[in-house]
Design an enzyme around this catalytic site. Structure first.
Site, PDB file in Angstrom:
ATOM      1  N   TYR A   1       0.803  -1.249   0.015  1.00  0.00           N
ATOM      2  CA  TYR A   1      -0.109   0.055  -0.010  1.00  0.00           C
ATOM      3  C   TYR A   1       0.832   1.209  -0.032  1.00  0.00           C
ATOM      4  O   TYR A   1       1.811   1.184   0.782  1.00  0.00           O
ATOM      5  CB  TYR A   1      -1.032   0.097   1.161  1.00  0.00           C
TER       6      TYR A   1
ATOM      7  N   ASP B   1       9.332   2.725   0.052  1.00  0.00           N
ATOM      8  CA  ASP B   1       8.377   3.581   0.784  1.00  0.00           C
ATOM      9  C   ASP B   1       8.174   3.130   2.440  1.00  0.00           C
ATOM     10  O   ASP B   1       7.787   2.067   2.676  1.00  0.00           O
ATOM     11  CB  ASP B   1       6.841   3.177   0.174  1.00  0.00           C
TER      12      ASP B   1
ATOM     13  N   LYS C   1       3.681   8.996   8.909  1.00  0.00           N
ATOM     14  CA  LYS C   1       3.457   8.447   9.976  1.00  0.00           C
ATOM     15  C   LYS C   1       4.530   8.846  11.330  1.00  0.00           C
ATOM     16  O   LYS C   1       4.250  10.005  11.651  1.00  0.00           O
ATOM     17  CB  LYS C   1       3.424   7.007  10.075  1.00  0.00           C
TER      18      LYS C   1
HETATM   19  C1  LIG Z   1       0.171   4.665   5.657  1.00  0.00           C
HETATM   20  C2  LIG Z   1       0.927   4.304   4.238  1.00  0.00           C
HETATM   21  C3  LIG Z   1       0.858   5.339   3.318  1.00  0.00           C
HETATM   22  C4  LIG Z   1      -0.144   6.430   3.103  1.00  0.00           C
HETATM   23  O1  LIG Z   1       0.099   7.490   4.242  1.00  0.00           O
HETATM   24  P1  LIG Z   1      -1.127   8.503   4.400  1.00  0.00           P
HETATM   25  O2  LIG Z   1      -0.333   9.583   5.472  1.00  0.00           O
HETATM   26  O3  LIG Z   1      -2.468   7.737   5.037  1.00  0.00           O
HETATM   27  O4  LIG Z   1      -1.527   9.231   3.294  1.00  0.00           O
HETATM   28  C5  LIG Z   1       1.743   5.019   2.064  1.00  0.00           C
HETATM   29  N1  LIG Z   1       2.835   4.184   2.488  1.00  0.00           N
HETATM   30  C6  LIG Z   1       2.843   3.165   3.495  1.00  0.00           C
HETATM   31  C7  LIG Z   1       3.599   2.196   3.413  1.00  0.00           C
HETATM   32  C8  LIG Z   1       1.944   3.171   4.381  1.00  0.00           C
HETATM   33  O5  LIG Z   1       1.949   2.487   5.548  1.00  0.00           O
END
Ligand SMILES: *Cc1c(COP(=O)(O)O)cnc(C)c1O
Length: 431
Positions: free
Chosen positions: A146, A241, A269
């Site tokens: 994701y 990511d 995060k």
């Molecule tokens: C949570 C998450 C996102 C998206 O971040 P948001 O602040 O919710 O837009 C992207 N990549 C990873 C790996 C994530 O866990």
């Protein structure tokens, strides 16, 4: 059973003006059943709901709260900024330099960095930059990973998309979908095949080096190294990511733990300490293509605002100064071993995946290394387990395909309570 009268009332009311009653899908409890719990107060490792029930929190606002909620140093810093600085200017501020320099120090592959407001913004911008830099259109991602809700990523995506059984989304154009290629996690041959079928057209490979949105699946080190080598050979921008695993599995993220450097890193995060922040950064040569020094456009009205940066900076400084990682490892390992003992006692052979303080108990006997093996899990059993844990005062993610985060403020007593609850909840789930 906690009484959830007020939560139930609020949920009914919310559904009238908010789609599904929530501002982010997994919060709706759809895959585990029941009604979402409205929280009223967070403190350390605990949250209290609107009916007065208190829970030990393993969601941690979906990752940011590695130091728990309302850490005294972070709240004090926020108060200071709020009263002495202001909330936003839309001009450069000194604090932006401080966080950029700190990030470059903590994550050596980051030579330059741009602050944004969410993980989604970070990944969308990083992919645009990789396309601009390479002059190529296609990207490769991995099934079940994701990367936020940007159009390019909602093809076989994880997290809420997977939880709701809708990994592909309507509203994403065919053109966009065609430019996103999906490889199998931990399977370098599947990547090699896509690269050779799209020779010279792949701009970027984006990966969660520790996948945390299909449950938790650490990358195999040899696989990650092969990915790095392939990108170097083919002139493809490798994007880690690290929105979830960054500052989580080690101070320097997964790239520190694996000793493998990407070309670009996306963050979110933890870097916001509970406020909305994201960032993308990496090699100078690539980052110098970002506007206004370069031609790849990217902007944000509230990017780098003082409140968000204060929470992020203070979090990063605490993590750097106090090094909670060995303790987090010990605590998370304690839970893993406790759960393993419980499973053994109950004659169950379920799989646990963990890296540092990111963990997942899958309700399957299979080793979970990718999307296909992750979805062999029994999500109905997870739903029962989730509710049984709630009954014990333990708040887990309302989805099998999310991580369980241990936080630094959890005490040994909290952990022992969790292991006991796990035993009871496993029994309930199996009954
Ligand atoms: C949570 C998450 C996102 C998206 O971040 P948001 O602040 O919710 O837009 C992207 N990549 C990873 C790996 C994530 O866990």
């Amino acid at each position: 059973m906690p009484t959830l009268t007020r939560s139930a009332e609020l949920f009914e009311q919310a559904k009238k003006t908010i789609p599904g009653g929530v501002n982010s899908p997994v919060r709706a409890f759809k895959s585990v059943g029941g009604i979402p719990i409205y929280m009223a107060k967070g403190q350390g490792a605990y949250m209290t709901d609107v009916d007065g029930n208190t829970y030990l929190d393993y969601v941690g606002s979906w990752g940011p709260f590695i130091l728990g909620s309302m850490h005294p140093r972070i709240t004090a810093a926020l108060e200071e900024t709020l009263t002495k600085v202001g909330t936003s200017f839309g001009t450069p501020i000194e604090m932006e330099i401080e966080i950029a320099e700190l990030l470059a120090e903590i994550v050596p592959s980051i030579e330059m960095v741009r602050m944004v407001n969410s993980g989604t913004e970070a990944t969308m911008s990083a992919v645009r930059l990789a396309r601009g830099y390479t002059g190529r259109d296609k990207i490769i991602k991995f099934e079940g990973c994701y990367h936020g809700h940007g159009d390019s990523f909602l093809i076989k995506a994880g997290s809420g998309a997977l939880t709701l059984g809708a990994p592909d989304s309507p509203g994403v154009t065919k053109g966009t979908a065609n430019d996103t290629l999906n490889a199998k996690y931990n399977d370098i041959d599947s990547v090699r095949l896509l690269v050779s079928e799209n020779k010279g057209n792949v701009a970027a490979i984006i990966i969660e080096p520790v996948a945390g949105n299909t449950g938790v699946i650490p990358a195999n080190p040899a696989f990650l190294q092969a990915l790095r080598d392939l990108c170097t050979e083919e002139g493809i921008v490798l994007i880690f990511d690290e929105v979830m695993c960054g500052f989580r599995v080690a101070l320097g993220g997964a790239q520190e733990r694996y000793g493998i450097s990407p070309d670009l890193t996306t963050m979110g995060k933890i870097i916001g300490g509970g406020l909305p922040v994201g960032a993308f950064g990496g090699k100078r040569e690539i980052m110098e293509r970002v506007a206004p020094i370069g031609d790849v456009y990217q902007a944000g009205t509230l990017s780098g605002n003082p409140l968000a940066l204060t929470a992020g900076l203070e979090t990063l400084k605490i993590l750097r100064d106090e090094n909670p990682y060995p303790e987090l490892e010990r605590k998370a390992a304690f839970l893993e071993e406790g759960f393993r003992d419980n499973l053994n006692k109950l004659g169950l052979n379920y799989t646990q995946n963990r890296m540092g303080s990111m963990a997942c108990l899958f309700f399957t006997d299979q080793t979970v290394t990718d999307y296909d093996t992750a979805i062999t899990t029994d999500t109905q059993k997870y739903g029962k387990y989730f509710h049984a844990m709630l009954d014990e005062g333990i708040y887990l993610a309302p989805s099998q395909f999310e991580a369980m985060f241990t936080s630094a403020v959890m005490t040994d007593e909290d952990l022992e309570k969790t292991v006991k609850a796990n035993y009871a909840a496993l029994q309930t789930a199996e009954a």
